[in-house]
Design a protein around this motif. Structure first.
Motif, PDB file in Angstrom:
ATOM      1  N   GLY A 184       0.812  -1.209   0.000  1.00  0.00           N
ATOM      2  CA  GLY A 184       0.000   0.000   0.000  1.00  0.00           C
ATOM      3  C   GLY A 184       0.847   1.262   0.000  1.00  0.00           C
ATOM      4  N   ASP A 185       0.574   2.189  -0.900  1.00  0.00           N
ATOM      5  CA  ASP A 185       1.366   3.415  -0.971  1.00  0.00           C
ATOM      6  C   ASP A 185       0.590   4.573  -0.354  1.00  0.00           C
ATOM      7  OD1 ASP A 185      -0.543   4.126  -2.856  1.00  0.00           O
ATOM      8  OD2 ASP A 185       0.727   3.574  -4.555  1.00  0.00           O
ATOM      9  N   GLU A 186       1.237   5.738  -0.345  1.00  0.00           N
ATOM     10  CA  GLU A 186       0.635   6.903   0.294  1.00  0.00           C
ATOM     11  C   GLU A 186      -0.635   7.360  -0.420  1.00  0.00           C
ATOM     12  OE1 GLU A 186       3.401  10.027   0.787  1.00  0.00           O
ATOM     13  OE2 GLU A 186       4.769   8.882   2.071  1.00  0.00           O
ATOM     14  N   ILE A 187      -0.651   7.234  -1.732  1.00  0.00           N
ATOM     15  CA  ILE A 187      -1.830   7.657  -2.488  1.00  0.00           C
ATOM     16  C   ILE A 187      -3.027   6.777  -2.145  1.00  0.00           C
ATOM     17  CG2 ILE A 187      -2.832   7.857  -4.792  1.00  0.00           C
ATOM     18  CD1 ILE A 187      -0.087   8.592  -5.848  1.00  0.00           C
ATOM     19  N   GLU A 188      -2.778   5.464  -2.089  1.00  0.00           N
ATOM     20  CA  GLU A 188      -3.863   4.538  -1.742  1.00  0.00           C
ATOM     21  C   GLU A 188      -4.362   4.798  -0.328  1.00  0.00           C
ATOM     22  OE1 GLU A 188      -4.769  -0.289  -1.819  1.00  0.00           O
ATOM     23  OE2 GLU A 188      -2.699   0.452  -1.757  1.00  0.00           O
ATOM     24  N   LEU A 189      -3.432   5.069   0.581  1.00  0.00           N
ATOM     25  CA  LEU A 189      -3.802   5.343   1.963  1.00  0.00           C
ATOM     26  C   LEU A 189      -4.606   6.634   2.062  1.00  0.00           C
ATOM     27  CD1 LEU A 189      -3.669   4.742   4.973  1.00  0.00           C
ATOM     28  CD2 LEU A 189      -1.437   5.889   5.044  1.00  0.00           C
ATOM     29  N   ALA A 190      -4.156   7.667   1.353  1.00  0.00           N
ATOM     30  CA  ALA A 190      -4.863   8.948   1.374  1.00  0.00           C
ATOM     31  C   ALA A 190      -6.279   8.802   0.828  1.00  0.00           C
ATOM     32  CB  ALA A 190      -4.082   9.981   0.558  1.00  0.00           C
ATOM     33  N   THR A 191      -6.428   7.990  -0.205  1.00  0.00           N
ATOM     34  CA  THR A 191      -7.752   7.756  -0.790  1.00  0.00           C
ATOM     35  C   THR A 191      -8.679   7.067   0.197  1.00  0.00           C
ATOM     36  OG1 THR A 191      -6.806   7.564  -3.020  1.00  0.00           O
ATOM     37  CG2 THR A 191      -8.992   6.624  -2.667  1.00  0.00           C
ATOM     38  N   GLU A 192      -8.134   6.075   0.902  1.00  0.00           N
ATOM     39  CA  GLU A 192      -8.944   5.335   1.869  1.00  0.00           C
ATOM     40  C   GLU A 192      -9.316   6.208   3.063  1.00  0.00           C
ATOM     41  OE1 GLU A 192     -11.198   2.188   2.497  1.00  0.00           O
ATOM     42  OE2 GLU A 192      -9.748   2.268   0.844  1.00  0.00           O
ATOM     43  N   VAL A 193      -8.389   7.071   3.469  1.00  0.00           N
ATOM     44  CA  VAL A 193      -8.672   7.995   4.570  1.00  0.00           C
ATOM     45  C   VAL A 193      -9.808   8.937   4.193  1.00  0.00           C
ATOM     46  CG1 VAL A 193      -7.784   9.968   5.868  1.00  0.00           C
ATOM     47  CG2 VAL A 193      -6.402   7.904   5.653  1.00  0.00           C
ATOM     48  N   LYS A 194      -9.775   9.452   2.964  1.00  0.00           N
ATOM     49  CA  LYS A 194     -10.840  10.339   2.498  1.00  0.00           C
ATOM     50  C   LYS A 194     -12.185   9.628   2.497  1.00  0.00           C
ATOM     51  CE  LYS A 194      -8.030  13.415  -0.415  1.00  0.00           C
ATOM     52  NZ  LYS A 194      -7.767  13.885  -1.811  1.00  0.00           N
ATOM     53  N   LYS A 195     -12.165   8.354   2.100  1.00  0.00           N
ATOM     54  CA  LYS A 195     -13.404   7.574   2.091  1.00  0.00           C
ATOM     55  C   LYS A 195     -13.957   7.422   3.507  1.00  0.00           C
ATOM     56  CE  LYS A 195     -13.542   3.768  -0.243  1.00  0.00           C
ATOM     57  NZ  LYS A 195     -13.133   2.458  -0.822  1.00  0.00           N
ATOM     58  N   CYS A 196     -13.046   7.174   4.465  1.00  0.00           N
ATOM     59  CA  CYS A 196     -13.468   7.034   5.865  1.00  0.00           C
ATOM     60  C   CYS A 196     -14.062   8.329   6.396  1.00  0.00           C
ATOM     61  CB  CYS A 196     -12.273   6.618   6.729  1.00  0.00           C
ATOM     62  SG  CYS A 196     -11.887   4.863   6.671  1.00  0.00           S
ATOM     63  N   ILE A 197     -13.400   9.445   6.079  1.00  0.00           N
ATOM     64  CA  ILE A 197     -13.876  10.749   6.545  1.00  0.00           C
ATOM     65  C   ILE A 197     -15.259  11.056   5.964  1.00  0.00           C
ATOM     66  CG2 ILE A 197     -13.470  13.229   6.438  1.00  0.00           C
ATOM     67  CD1 ILE A 197     -10.466  12.628   6.562  1.00  0.00           C
ATOM     68  N   ALA A 198     -15.429  10.779   4.663  1.00  0.00           N
ATOM     69  CA  ALA A 198     -16.715  11.031   4.011  1.00  0.00           C
ATOM     70  C   ALA A 198     -17.808  10.140   4.609  1.00  0.00           C
ATOM     71  CB  ALA A 198     -16.597  10.775   2.512  1.00  0.00           C
ATOM     72  N   SER A 199     -17.452   8.887   4.892  1.00  0.00           N
ATOM     73  CA  SER A 199     -18.412   7.958   5.479  1.00  0.00           C
ATOM     74  C   SER A 199     -18.836   8.410   6.876  1.00  0.00           C
ATOM     75  CB  SER A 199     -17.799   6.554   5.551  1.00  0.00           C
ATOM     76  OG  SER A 199     -18.673   5.643   6.180  1.00  0.00           O
ATOM     77  N   ARG A 200     -17.856   8.859   7.667  1.00  0.00           N
ATOM     78  CA  ARG A 200     -18.155   9.330   9.015  1.00  0.00           C
ATOM     79  C   ARG A 200     -19.038  10.584   8.974  1.00  0.00           C
ATOM     80  NH1 ARG A 200     -18.609   7.601  13.596  1.00  0.00           N
ATOM     81  NH2 ARG A 200     -17.461   9.169  14.760  1.00  0.00           N
ATOM     82  N   LYS A 201     -18.765  11.467   8.030  1.00  0.00           N
ATOM     83  CA  LYS A 201     -19.543  12.699   7.921  1.00  0.00           C
ATOM     84  C   LYS A 201     -21.006  12.383   7.600  1.00  0.00           C
ATOM     85  CE  LYS A 201     -19.567  17.199   5.591  1.00  0.00           C
ATOM     86  NZ  LYS A 201     -18.881  18.066   4.603  1.00  0.00           N
ATOM     87  N   ALA A 202     -21.213  11.457   6.660  1.00  0.00           N
ATOM     88  CA  ALA A 202     -22.575  11.074   6.285  1.00  0.00           C
ATOM     89  C   ALA A 202     -23.279  10.371   7.451  1.00  0.00           C
ATOM     90  CB  ALA A 202     -22.541  10.160   5.065  1.00  0.00           C
ATOM     91  N   LEU A 203     -22.521   9.534   8.152  1.00  0.00           N
ATOM     92  CA  LEU A 203     -23.095   8.805   9.280  1.00  0.00           C
ATOM     93  C   LEU A 203     -23.525   9.754  10.392  1.00  0.00           C
ATOM     94  CD1 LEU A 203     -23.717   6.071  10.645  1.00  0.00           C
ATOM     95  CD2 LEU A 203     -21.396   6.132  11.573  1.00  0.00           C
ATOM     96  N   LYS A 204     -22.689  10.761  10.674  1.00  0.00           N
ATOM     97  CA  LYS A 204     -23.024  11.708  11.730  1.00  0.00           C
ATOM     98  C   LYS A 204     -24.332  12.432  11.425  1.00  0.00           C
ATOM     99  CE  LYS A 204     -18.395  12.642  13.539  1.00  0.00           C
ATOM    100  NZ  LYS A 204     -17.375  13.674  13.813  1.00  0.00           N
TER     101      LYS A 204
END
Length: 278
Positions: A120-140
Motif C-alpha cells: 500500500g502506498d501513500e496515495i492509496e492510503l490517502a484515498t482510503e482515509v478520504k473515504k473514511c472521513i466522508a463515510s463518518r460525515k454522512a453517518l453523523k
C-alpha cells in the motif's frame, strides 16, 4: 377524554407482584449503578447490559395473567396502542444503532487492510482515509437526525399515568430511549448539534449527574480519537493502527451487547402482540 385517561382503574392489580418489583429494581439499578464506571465506553457497555436485564424482567412481567388480562381490556386501548408504538420505536432505534456500527466497522476495516498491506502506498492510503472521513460525515448526519427524533419521542413519554404496570412499561420505554440516545451520541463522536442538548437531561435517567458531567468534560471516546487521527496532516501508521484497533474492540463490545439486547426487545414485543391477539 383527558380526565378519564388519568383516572385509576380497578381492573389493574393494586398490589405489586414480585416480577413487577423486579422491573422497578432494574430501573433503579440502571439509573444509579454507573458510579463504578471508569470510562464513557465502559458506561455505555454497562447500560446495554443493564437494559438486557431490564427487558428480561419486562418480558417476565408480561407473562403474568393479571397483567395480560389488564392490558387486553378494550378500555385501555389508548395506553396499549401507545406502548405498542413505543416498542416499535425502540426496535427501530436499535436497528439504527446496529447499522451505524456496521457501517463504521466496514469503513475502518478497509483502512486497516490498506495499512496492513505492505504494497500500500501513500496515495492509496490517502484515498482510503478520504473515504473514511466522508463515510463518518454522512453517518453523523444520520445519527444527528435520529437523535433529534429520539428527543421528540422522549418528550411524548412524560404524560402522567397512574396505572402501575402501564406506568412501569412507559418508564422502561423512556429509559431505553435515553440509553439509545447516549449510545448514538457516543457513536457519532464530537460535534453533536446544540439542539440535541436535551439528551443531556434525558441521560440523567441512566447516569448520575456528577459522572455524566465529568465524562462530557474530560473523556474522548474511541470514535472521536479515530476522527481526530484521520484529520491530522501527518500521522504515523502505527498510531493510526492502534487507534483503529481500539475502535474495533469497542465496536465489537457494542455490537455484542446491542445484538443481545435486540433479541430481548423482539421477544418482549412478540409477548406484547400475543397478549393483544389472544
Amino acid at each position: 377524554m383527558a380526565a378519564s385517561y388519568h383516572t385509576r382503574s380497578n381492573s389493574f392489580p393494586t398490589r405489586s407482584h414480585p416480577l413487577t418489583s423486579d422491573v422497578g429494581e432494574n430501573l433503579r439499578r440502571l439509573r444509579y449503578s454507573q458510579a463504578a464506571s471508569t470510562s464513557l465506553s465502559s458506561s455505555i457497555a454497562h447500560e446495554l447490559n443493564g437494559l438486557q436485564d431490564l427487558h428480561d424482567s419486562v418480558d417476565k412481567m408480561l407473562q403474568l395473567p393479571l397483567v395480560q388480562q389488564a392490558l387486553a381490556q378494550g378500555q385501555h386501548k389508548k395506553w396499549v396502542d401507545d406502548l405498542l408504538n413505543g416498542s416499535l420505536r425502540i426496535l427501530e432505534t436499535s436497528s439504527i444503532a446496529q447499522n451505524a456500527l456496521l457501517q463504521i466497522k466496514e469503513s475502518t476495516q478497509g483502512l486497516q487492510s490498506v495499512l496492513r498491506r505492505r504494497g500500500g502506498d501513500e496515495i492509496e492510503l490517502a484515498t482510503e482515509v478520504k473515504k473514511c472521513i466522508a463515510s463518518r460525515k454522512a453517518l453523523k448526519k444520520e445519527v444527528h437526525k435520529a437523535l433529534a427524533n429520539l428527543q421528540g419521542m422522549g418528550n411524548k413519554c412524560s404524560s402522567l399515568i397512574n396505572e402501575e404496570h402501564v406506568s412501569a412499561l412507559k418508564e422502561v420505554e423512556a429509559v431505553t430511549l435515553a440509553a439509545f440516545g447516549s449510545l448514538l451520541s457516543f457513536i457519532s463522536g464530537a460535534g453533536i448539534p446544540s439542539k440535541l442538548s436535551g439528551f443531556v437531561l434525558a441521560s440523567k435517567l441512566i447516569r448520575p449527574k456528577r459522572i455524566a458531567c465529568e465524562e462530557v468534560k474530560t473523556e474522548t471516546n474511541e470514535f472521536e480519537k479515530v476522527d481526530a487521527a484521520l484529520t491530522l496532516k501527518s500521522v504515523s501508521t502505527v498510531y493510526l493502527q492502534n487507534q483503529l484497533k481500539e475502535l474495533e474492540s469497542s465496536i465489537q463490545d457494542l455490537e455484542e451487547g446491542l445484538g443481545s439486547l435486540s433479541r430481548r426487545l423482539i421477544k418482549a414485543r412478540v409477548s406484547f402482540l400475543n397478549i393483544l391477539n389472544n
